[in-house]
Each structure stands twice: as structure tokens, then as C-alpha cells.
Design a protein around this motif. Structure first.
Motif, PDB file in Angstrom:
ATOM      1  N   HIS A 126       0.797  -1.231   0.000  1.00  0.00           N
ATOM      2  CA  HIS A 126       0.000   0.000   0.000  1.00  0.00           C
ATOM      3  C   HIS A 126       0.826   1.275   0.000  1.00  0.00           C
ATOM      4  O   HIS A 126       0.291   2.351  -0.288  1.00  0.00           O
ATOM      5  N   SER A 147      -0.201  -5.409   3.409  1.00  0.00           N
ATOM      6  CA  SER A 147      -1.100  -6.261   4.179  1.00  0.00           C
ATOM      7  C   SER A 147      -0.322  -7.274   5.014  1.00  0.00           C
ATOM      8  O   SER A 147       0.843  -7.568   4.752  1.00  0.00           O
ATOM      9  N   THR A 205      -2.925  -4.829   8.737  1.00  0.00           N
ATOM     10  CA  THR A 205      -2.569  -4.177   7.483  1.00  0.00           C
ATOM     11  C   THR A 205      -1.836  -2.866   7.744  1.00  0.00           C
ATOM     12  O   THR A 205      -2.276  -2.052   8.555  1.00  0.00           O
ATOM     13  N   ARG A 210      -1.041   0.572   6.291  1.00  0.00           N
ATOM     14  CA  ARG A 210      -1.576   1.457   5.258  1.00  0.00           C
ATOM     15  C   ARG A 210      -0.570   2.479   4.759  1.00  0.00           C
ATOM     16  O   ARG A 210      -0.655   2.940   3.616  1.00  0.00           O
ATOM     17  N   ASP A 211       0.371   2.870   5.607  1.00  0.00           N
ATOM     18  CA  ASP A 211       1.303   3.903   5.183  1.00  0.00           C
ATOM     19  C   ASP A 211       2.607   3.767   5.939  1.00  0.00           C
ATOM     20  O   ASP A 211       2.654   3.198   7.049  1.00  0.00           O
ATOM     21  N   GLU A 252      -3.891  -0.963  10.513  1.00  0.00           N
ATOM     22  CA  GLU A 252      -5.355  -1.051  10.527  1.00  0.00           C
ATOM     23  C   GLU A 252      -5.791  -2.474  10.867  1.00  0.00           C
ATOM     24  O   GLU A 252      -5.401  -3.427  10.194  1.00  0.00           O
ATOM     25  N   SER A 261      -7.637   1.739  14.012  1.00  0.00           N
ATOM     26  CA  SER A 261      -6.317   2.096  13.483  1.00  0.00           C
ATOM     27  C   SER A 261      -5.427   2.619  14.595  1.00  0.00           C
ATOM     28  O   SER A 261      -5.914   3.182  15.585  1.00  0.00           O
ATOM     29  N   ARG A 263     -11.080   4.730  10.220  1.00  0.00           N
ATOM     30  CA  ARG A 263      -9.801   4.275   9.683  1.00  0.00           C
ATOM     31  C   ARG A 263      -8.862   5.457   9.475  1.00  0.00           C
ATOM     32  O   ARG A 263      -9.258   6.481   8.937  1.00  0.00           O
ATOM     33  N   VAL A 280      -5.625   6.655   7.370  1.00  0.00           N
ATOM     34  CA  VAL A 280      -5.167   6.252   6.042  1.00  0.00           C
ATOM     35  C   VAL A 280      -3.738   6.686   5.759  1.00  0.00           C
ATOM     36  O   VAL A 280      -2.943   5.928   5.208  1.00  0.00           O
TER      37      VAL A 280
END
Length: 358
Positions: free
Chosen positions: A64, A79, A103, A105-106, A120, A134, A159, A161
Motif C-alpha cells: 500500500h 497487508s 494491514t 496502510r502507510d 489497521e 487504526s 480508519r 489512512v
């Protein structure tokens, strides 16, 4: 192909005595006019082909995020708690232990030592209603160890992000329901802000620690010039509401944003008003990065990579050899870039030759 400077020499008939000038028939004039039209058409700017090659990630995780500090040292996150690190530009990648299967995400590293991840949880695996969906992970030793940080003042179900830092002290975290939190002390404390939206925020860009732009669902673009104390809503010239996924600014006035169905918008007034550009694709565009006022890239679904060499007046598709989603792109300069996405995909840009006109 007609090359400038190439001419054909015809032989006029020779006459005895005094030379005689023959009238020019109309056909060559028509031919010249046609050649001028062809030249005008062929002089549209085209981007010279860039070479993207796939690197061995050693994982099938959905990647991601990607970030490099220089052309050698970088990370990708995805992930299943997947975090990969390279010190040789991606020739080899090694897995970094994060002690989580959630997961990622960033990823955002401020320097060689201090880095941040957004993790997350699977909403179906939450054990209690008191668990945040999160949370952040922080390292101060270059990724050797990580510690979780839970942010107060946010909706537990929202969430998060993205996490971005303008410098070592100033950073922002944002995501669902328009949640935005800011830090001015390197992440020791995070303060909720009050942006003028409740929509999902998906992308962000900064010019400095004061000027920030965020984009998201329902054609949302908001910006601040005082670190988030106050926010303004931008005007987007489109009759249909859609989702912006990412934005990139090259100065305090010049920026771009990409979104669903191939939409690309640009601003030249610091993000107050936005006008559309033609991408020539209909797939969702998920990330955009500009290297200079003229050269930029966009990535998205179906292995799409677009490039412009004239500020977005023309966008050209580059060959990637893949057909699934490219989620994020990152460049340290015009010759060193990476794209990551589904199925453990990591693509690296080979040397990009100068734009050509033909």
C-alpha cells in the motif's frame, strides 16, 4: 519520415539561350500546406519511453505504501504486517519485523532513525468495542523495534489512512470522517484539528510546515496556510461528485490531484480553484507525484502508469507489463522512482531519458 533539412532536388529543363523562369504549378503549394499541417501535428510533445522493471519483493502481500530517503534506502508496507526494507535501491528487499499482522496502510520515515506506520485492524477481528480500528507504530532505531501509539480524540471506528511529515517536528495523520490530527513536537503529542469536512480523506501534500492540502471523497479538497488552525474548501470544476485519491504540489501555488475514473485536476493559485486535465484513461488513478513543474507521474488500476512532461497538458501511458492495481508511487529524482501494488508488486524506474519533441 520527413527530416528537417532533407530536400529533394528536381532538374528543370535546360533551355538554350537566355534562361526562362517557369511558373510554379499549384500542386507543390498544396503539398507544402499538407506538410506544414503534418509538422504541426507531429510537433505535439511526447514523453520518451521510460523503462520500468519488476523487482523481487519476496511476498504476495498487497503493498500500500512506498518511501525512499535517497536512491538506495527505502521501505514498502502492506497487508499482513508486511514491511520491507532495501539499502541497494531495491535490488534486494528484506522483511522487517513489526510484531503485527494488521494491514500497514502507510509508511513515513523522517530520517534514518525515526519512522512511522499506520496499522489497521480487521474490523471483523476486533475483540471489544473499545479497540481502535487504526493505530500508529513508531521506531526510533531505524526499524529494529516498533512501539504502538494510540491516538486520543478520534472516532475509534474511523480508519486512519495516511501519515505525512513536513519536517522532523510537524506531521499529520488523517482518514475517515474527516479526522485530522497534527503534531508539532515530532509525534510526542497529537492534537485533533477541525477541517471543514466529514468525508474520507485519502491524500495529502505539503509545501512547508504551515501549508497543507488534503483530498478525499465527494470531490473534497481542503487546504490550510497556518498548520491547520483554519481550513478553506477549494472549488473543483466538475458537475459530478467523485473521489480524489492523491495530490502533489511542486510549489506553494502549483499542484495536481487525481481520482476516480481517470480524473486529473490542476491548480495554479495554491489550491483555491482547480481545473481538469485530460488523462486519456478511465481507470481510477490512486497516486500522483510531480518531480518538477513540467514532469509528473500518476498511477492506478490495471497497472496504469501515466507520465507528463509539460505540466499535464498531455499525459502518456507507460508500459508496465502488469494488469493489476498500482497503489502508490515515489520518486527521489527523475531517474529514480518506484511503484508498488497488488500481489507484492514493486516496479523500479530505469534511467528516464529527456523528453523529446517530434
Amino acid at each position: 519520415m520527413i527530416r528537417h533539412g532533407d530536400t529533394e532536388r528536381g532538374r528543370h529543363g535546360e533551355t538554350r539561350g537566355r534562361s526562362q523562369r517557369l511558373p510554379v504549378p499549384p500542386f507543390p503549394r498544396l503539398l507544402v500546406a499538407l506538410l506544414l499541417l503534418l509538422t504541426a501535428h507531429c510537433s505535439l510533445p511526447t514523453a520518451s519511453a521510460a523503462t520500468w522493471s519488476r523487482q523481487k519483493s519476496g511476498t504476495m502481500a498487497w503493498l500500500h505504501a512506498v518511501q525512499f530517503l535517497d536512491q538506495n534506502h527505502g521501505w514498502v508496507a502492506g497487508s499482513g504486517g508486511t514491511l520491507l526494507e532495501t539499502g541497494d535501491g531495491g535490488a534486494t528487499w528484506k522483511r522487517v519485523a513489526t510484531l503485527t499482522k494488521d494491514t500497514l496502510r502507510d509508511v513515513c520515515f523522517v530520517d534514518e532513525h525515526t519512522g512511522w506506520l499506520i496499522a489497521e485492524r480487521d474490523v471483523y477481528k476486533l475483540k471489544t468495542n473499545d479497540e481502535a480500528r487504526s493505530y500508529l507504530l513508531r521506531t526510533d532505531d531505524g526499524g529494529l523495534t516498533w512501539r504502538p501509539i494510540y491516538l486520543d480524540g478520534t472516532d475509534l471506528n474511523a480508519r486512519l489512512v495516511r501519515v505525512i511529515f513536513a519536517d522532523a517536528a510537524h506531521g499529520w495523520v488523517f482518514g475517515e470522517t474527516g479526522v485530522v490530527l497534527a503534531t508539532s513536537d515530532g509525534g510526542a503529542h497529537w492534537t485533533p484539528q477541525s477541517p471543514p469536512t466529514r468525508h474520507l480523506l485519502l491524500g495529502g501534500a505539503f509545501f512547508d510546515s504551515s501549508r497543507l492540502w488534503l483530498v478525499g471523497a465527494s470531490s473534497t479538497i481542503i487546504h490550510t496556510s497556518n498548520s491547520g488552525v483554519t481550513w478553506q474548501t477549494a472549488t473543483v470544476r466538475d458537475n459530478v461528485k467523485f473521489r480524489f485519491h492523491s495530490t502533489s504540489f511542486i510549489s506553494d501555488r502549483l499542484g495536481w490531484a487525481v481520482g476516480s475514473s481517470g480524473r486529473i485536476f490542476a491548480t495554479s493559485d495554491g489550491g483555491r480553484t482547480w481545473f481538469s486535465q485530460r488523462s486519456n484513461v478511465a481507470v481510477d488513478l490512486l497516486d500522483v507525484k510531480f518531480i518538477s513543474p513540467s514532469e509528473g507521474w500518476a498511477a492506478g488500476a490495471n497497472g496504469t502508469l501515466l507520465r507528463t512532461v509539460n505540466g499535464g497538458r498531455h499525459w502518456f501511458a507507460e508500459t508496465t507489463g502488469i494488469s493489476h492495481e498500482l497503489t502508490r508511487i515515489h520518486f527521489v529524482d527523475r531517474n529514480h522512482g518506484w511503484a508498488v501494488g497488488f500481489g507484492g508488486t514493486i516496479l523500479k524506474l530505469g534511467q528516464s531519458t529527456a523528453p523529446s519533441l517530434r
